[in-house]
Design a protein around this motif. Structure first.
Motif, PDB file in Angstrom:
ATOM      1  N   THR A  13      53.760  33.929  20.699  1.00 35.68           N
ATOM      2  CA  THR A  13      53.445  32.544  20.668  1.00 35.68           C
ATOM      3  C   THR A  13      54.677  31.782  20.699  1.00 35.68           C
ATOM      4  O   THR A  13      55.595  32.348  20.462  1.00 35.68           O
ATOM      5  CB  THR A  13      52.627  32.086  19.271  1.00 35.68           C
ATOM      6  OG1 THR A  13      51.991  30.819  19.482  1.00 35.68           O
ATOM      7  CG2 THR A  13      53.516  32.169  18.151  1.00 35.68           C
ATOM      8  N   TRP A  16      52.793  26.185  20.321  1.00 34.91           N
ATOM      9  CA  TRP A  16      51.533  25.724  20.729  1.00 34.91           C
ATOM     10  C   TRP A  16      50.354  25.942  19.766  1.00 34.91           C
ATOM     11  O   TRP A  16      49.476  26.758  19.552  1.00 34.91           O
ATOM     12  CB  TRP A  16      51.035  26.424  22.102  1.00 34.91           C
ATOM     13  CG  TRP A  16      49.953  25.376  22.745  1.00 34.91           C
ATOM     14  CD1 TRP A  16      49.536  24.368  22.297  1.00 34.91           C
ATOM     15  CD2 TRP A  16      49.113  25.749  24.030  1.00 34.91           C
ATOM     16  NE1 TRP A  16      48.444  23.570  23.371  1.00 34.91           N
ATOM     17  CE2 TRP A  16      48.530  24.702  24.475  1.00 34.91           C
ATOM     18  CE3 TRP A  16      49.333  27.027  24.858  1.00 34.91           C
ATOM     19  CZ2 TRP A  16      47.537  24.776  25.295  1.00 34.91           C
ATOM     20  CZ3 TRP A  16      48.335  26.986  25.976  1.00 34.91           C
ATOM     21  CH2 TRP A  16      47.763  25.781  26.115  1.00 34.91           C
ATOM     22  N   ALA A  19      46.213  25.982  20.365  1.00 37.35           N
ATOM     23  CA  ALA A  19      45.968  27.357  21.111  1.00 37.35           C
ATOM     24  C   ALA A  19      45.887  28.282  20.097  1.00 37.35           C
ATOM     25  O   ALA A  19      44.949  29.174  19.869  1.00 37.35           O
ATOM     26  CB  ALA A  19      46.793  27.755  22.333  1.00 37.35           C
ATOM     27  N   ASP A  95      47.655  37.284  24.672  1.00 41.83           N
ATOM     28  CA  ASP A  95      48.467  36.162  24.995  1.00 41.83           C
ATOM     29  C   ASP A  95      48.347  35.120  23.693  1.00 41.83           C
ATOM     30  O   ASP A  95      47.208  35.105  23.329  1.00 41.83           O
ATOM     31  CB  ASP A  95      48.537  35.544  26.309  1.00 41.83           C
ATOM     32  CG  ASP A  95      49.440  36.269  27.193  1.00 41.83           C
ATOM     33  OD1 ASP A  95      50.341  37.125  26.743  1.00 41.83           O
ATOM     34  OD2 ASP A  95      49.488  35.926  28.394  1.00 41.83           O
ATOM     35  N   ASP A  97      47.553  32.065  24.255  1.00 42.11           N
ATOM     36  CA  ASP A  97      46.538  30.871  24.709  1.00 42.11           C
ATOM     37  C   ASP A  97      45.103  31.335  25.072  1.00 42.11           C
ATOM     38  O   ASP A  97      44.767  31.167  26.165  1.00 42.11           O
ATOM     39  CB  ASP A  97      47.345  30.469  26.103  1.00 42.11           C
ATOM     40  CG  ASP A  97      47.715  31.620  27.016  1.00 42.11           C
ATOM     41  OD1 ASP A  97      47.419  32.711  27.032  1.00 42.11           O
ATOM     42  OD2 ASP A  97      48.461  31.180  27.839  1.00 42.11           O
ATOM     43  N   GLU A 127      41.549  22.392  32.523  1.00 36.09           N
ATOM     44  CA  GLU A 127      42.406  21.392  31.758  1.00 36.09           C
ATOM     45  C   GLU A 127      41.431  20.427  31.327  1.00 36.09           C
ATOM     46  O   GLU A 127      41.571  19.699  30.045  1.00 36.09           O
ATOM     47  CB  GLU A 127      43.326  20.985  32.796  1.00 36.09           C
ATOM     48  CG  GLU A 127      44.330  19.921  32.296  1.00 36.09           C
ATOM     49  CD  GLU A 127      45.344  19.238  33.202  1.00 36.09           C
ATOM     50  OE1 GLU A 127      46.297  18.508  32.652  1.00 36.09           O
ATOM     51  OE2 GLU A 127      45.154  19.339  34.404  1.00 36.09           O
ATOM     52  N   LEU A 130      40.400  20.559  27.575  1.00 32.48           N
ATOM     53  CA  LEU A 130      41.221  20.808  26.537  1.00 32.48           C
ATOM     54  C   LEU A 130      40.968  19.941  25.340  1.00 32.48           C
ATOM     55  O   LEU A 130      41.200  20.348  24.268  1.00 32.48           O
ATOM     56  CB  LEU A 130      42.640  21.008  26.990  1.00 32.48           C
ATOM     57  CG  LEU A 130      42.891  22.088  28.211  1.00 32.48           C
ATOM     58  CD1 LEU A 130      44.509  21.987  28.060  1.00 32.48           C
ATOM     59  CD2 LEU A 130      42.360  23.424  27.890  1.00 32.48           C
ATOM     60  N   CYS A 177      47.792  39.418  29.130  1.00 29.54           N
ATOM     61  CA  CYS A 177      46.971  38.681  28.226  1.00 29.54           C
ATOM     62  C   CYS A 177      46.021  39.523  27.695  1.00 29.54           C
ATOM     63  O   CYS A 177      45.239  38.932  26.506  1.00 29.54           O
ATOM     64  CB  CYS A 177      46.261  37.312  28.722  1.00 29.54           C
ATOM     65  SG  CYS A 177      45.269  37.417  30.186  1.00 29.54           S
ATOM     66  N   HIS A 228      41.050  32.194  28.888  1.00 28.05           N
ATOM     67  CA  HIS A 228      42.474  31.776  28.922  1.00 28.05           C
ATOM     68  C   HIS A 228      42.607  30.064  28.958  1.00 28.05           C
ATOM     69  O   HIS A 228      41.929  29.308  29.654  1.00 28.05           O
ATOM     70  CB  HIS A 228      42.958  32.307  30.176  1.00 28.05           C
ATOM     71  CG  HIS A 228      44.470  31.984  30.348  1.00 28.05           C
ATOM     72  ND1 HIS A 228      44.690  30.958  31.482  1.00 28.05           N
ATOM     73  CD2 HIS A 228      45.444  31.864  29.918  1.00 28.05           C
ATOM     74  CE1 HIS A 228      46.148  30.644  31.369  1.00 28.05           C
ATOM     75  NE2 HIS A 228      46.655  31.382  30.633  1.00 28.05           N
ATOM     76  N   ILE A 229      43.320  29.748  27.958  1.00 32.35           N
ATOM     77  CA  ILE A 229      43.389  28.095  27.989  1.00 32.35           C
ATOM     78  C   ILE A 229      44.268  27.452  29.029  1.00 32.35           C
ATOM     79  O   ILE A 229      45.329  28.334  29.054  1.00 32.35           O
ATOM     80  CB  ILE A 229      43.942  27.648  26.386  1.00 32.35           C
ATOM     81  CG1 ILE A 229      42.632  28.139  25.249  1.00 32.35           C
ATOM     82  CG2 ILE A 229      43.967  25.974  26.249  1.00 32.35           C
ATOM     83  CD1 ILE A 229      43.361  28.103  23.831  1.00 32.35           C
ATOM     84  N   TYR A 230      43.885  26.494  29.794  1.00 30.59           N
ATOM     85  CA  TYR A 230      44.855  26.220  30.815  1.00 30.59           C
ATOM     86  C   TYR A 230      46.082  25.515  30.278  1.00 30.59           C
ATOM     87  O   TYR A 230      46.277  24.935  29.138  1.00 30.59           O
ATOM     88  CB  TYR A 230      44.031  25.102  31.504  1.00 30.59           C
ATOM     89  CG  TYR A 230      44.959  24.104  32.405  1.00 30.59           C
ATOM     90  CD1 TYR A 230      45.291  24.543  33.653  1.00 30.59           C
ATOM     91  CD2 TYR A 230      45.783  23.102  31.914  1.00 30.59           C
ATOM     92  CE1 TYR A 230      46.095  24.038  34.467  1.00 30.59           C
ATOM     93  CE2 TYR A 230      46.579  22.559  32.700  1.00 30.59           C
ATOM     94  CZ  TYR A 230      46.721  22.695  33.998  1.00 30.59           C
ATOM     95  OH  TYR A 230      47.632  22.267  34.764  1.00 30.59           O
ATOM     96  N   HIS A 231      47.098  26.034  30.990  1.00 30.83           N
ATOM     97  CA  HIS A 231      48.429  25.245  30.673  1.00 30.83           C
ATOM     98  C   HIS A 231      49.373  25.214  31.975  1.00 30.83           C
ATOM     99  O   HIS A 231      49.078  25.911  33.067  1.00 30.83           O
ATOM    100  CB  HIS A 231      49.352  26.173  29.585  1.00 30.83           C
ATOM    101  CG  HIS A 231      49.699  27.575  30.147  1.00 30.83           C
ATOM    102  ND1 HIS A 231      50.411  27.962  30.743  1.00 30.83           N
ATOM    103  CD2 HIS A 231      48.813  28.546  29.707  1.00 30.83           C
ATOM    104  CE1 HIS A 231      50.646  29.129  30.980  1.00 30.83           C
ATOM    105  NE2 HIS A 231      49.489  29.457  30.322  1.00 30.83           N
TER     106      HIS A 231
END
Length: 265
Positions: A13, A16, A19, A95, A97, A127, A130, A177, A228-231
Motif C-alpha cells: 500500500t 491510498w 482503497a 495489490d 487497490d 473511474e 469511485l 494483483c 481493481h479500483i481505477y487509478h
C-alpha cells in the motif's frame, strides 16, 4: 476445501486509504479467512497507520503493518520484508487497490498445489463510480453491476478449473494483483529483486525465476475473482531498466538474485 493449508495474505500500500479500507472490508467478508494479513507499506503517511490501527481493534486474525521510509517506489523491498515476516507456508498476493470477491481466499487455497503458483485476472472498476464506492463502502459486485469493465470475469464457476491451462513459461496475462505461491519456492529464488527501480516488472521478473527452477503456473479462470479500483497510470520512467533486468533473467535462466529476501531472514 484445503483447510490444511495455512496462508498469509500480503498487500502493498501507499497513501491510498480509501482503497485500503475497502480491501480490508473485503477481507472480513471472506468465506475462508487467511491466517494473517500483512500490509507492506511503502512509506505512507500517518493516516494510513491510524486506519490500520482502527481495523486491528476488532480484526479476527492478525493484521500486521510493516512500514519503511518513503524514498520513492521501493515495493520489492517492502514486499520482501513482509514475506520474510510472514508465518505461514502459502502466500496470497494482491495489490492495495483490490476488492476481493468473498470466495477469493477459498479459491486460492482450493487450487494451491505443490510445484505450481496461481495467477488470476481482474475486473476493472471505472473511474466514474469511485466516489460512490468510497462513500458507500461498496465491496459487492456481480455480472450486472454498473461501473465495471470485463464483467464476464465476475462469473465464478470453480468446477471449470478442471480445464485450466498449465503454463511452463510466464504468461503475458500474469498480474501481481492476483497471484499466490509457496513461501519456500519464493525463498529458493531469493524473492523480489530489489535492484528493480520504480514501477513495474517486479512480479513478472520474480515469476520468471520460479519458472527457471521448474515451477509451473496455473491460471485461475472462473475463480479467484478480484475487482481493481481505477487509478491513473504510475510513472514508468525506469521501465526500460527493469525490462532489461527481466530480459537477462529470462535469457540467462537466472534462478537467484543477490539483492533479495535473504537479507531479512
Amino acid at each position: 476445501m484445503k483447510v490444511d493449508i495455512k496462508c498469509s495474505l500480503i498487500t502493498p500500500t501507499y497513501n491510498w486509504n480509501e482503497a485500503l479500507e475497502l480491501l480490508l472490508l473485503s477481507v472480513l467478508n471472506q468465506t475462508v479467512l487467511p491466517n494473517e494479513v500483512i500490509i507492506a507499506d511503502d512509506g505512507s503517511k500517518n493516516d494510513t497507520k491510524i486506519l490500520i490501527e482502527k481495523f486491528q481493534k476488532n480484526f479476527p486474525i492478525p493484521l500486521i503493518h510493516i512500514w519503511h521510509e518513503d524514498l520513492k517506489n521501493r515495493k520489492p523491498k517492502i514486499m520482501n520484508q513482509a514475506i520474510a515476516k510472514s508465518n505461514y507456508e502459502y502466500i496470497i498476493e494482491i495489490d492495495g487497490d483490490i476488492i476481493m470477491n468473498k470466495h477469493f481466499v477459498e479459491d486460492h487455497l482450493n487450487f494451491a498445489q505443490k510445484g505450481y503458483y496461481l495467477y488470476g485476472s481482474r475486473v476493472n472498476i471505472k473511474e466514474s463510480i469511485l466516489s460512490t464506492i468510497f462513500s458507500k463502502k461498496i465491496i459487492h459486485f456481480n455480472l450486472f453491476s454498473s461501473g465495471i469493465k470485463k464483467r464476464a470475469r465476475t462469473i465464478r464457476l470453480p468446477f471449470m478449473m478442471k480445464f485450466t491451462e498449465i503454463v511452463a513459461t510466464r504468461s503475458s496475462k500474469l498480474r501481481g494483483c492476483n497471484m499466490s505461491f509457496w513461501k519456500s519456492d519464493f525463498i529458493k529464488i531469493n524473492g523480489f529483486n530489489e535492484s528493480l527501480v520504480g514501477w513495474g516488472i517486479d512480479d513478472s521478473e520474480m515469476i520468471e525465476r520460479l519458472h527457471n527452477i521448474g515451477i509451473k503456473g496455473k491460471r485461475l479462470k472462473f475463480a479467484g475473482i478480484v475487482y481493481h479500483i481505477y487509478h491513473k497510470e504510475q510513472d514508468k520512467n525506469h521501465i526500460e531498466i527493469n525490462n532489461e533486468i527481466e530480459r537477462l533473467t529470462k535469457e540467462k535462466k537466472l534462478t537467484f538474485i543477490e539483492n533479495g529476501i535473504n537479507q531479512y531472514l
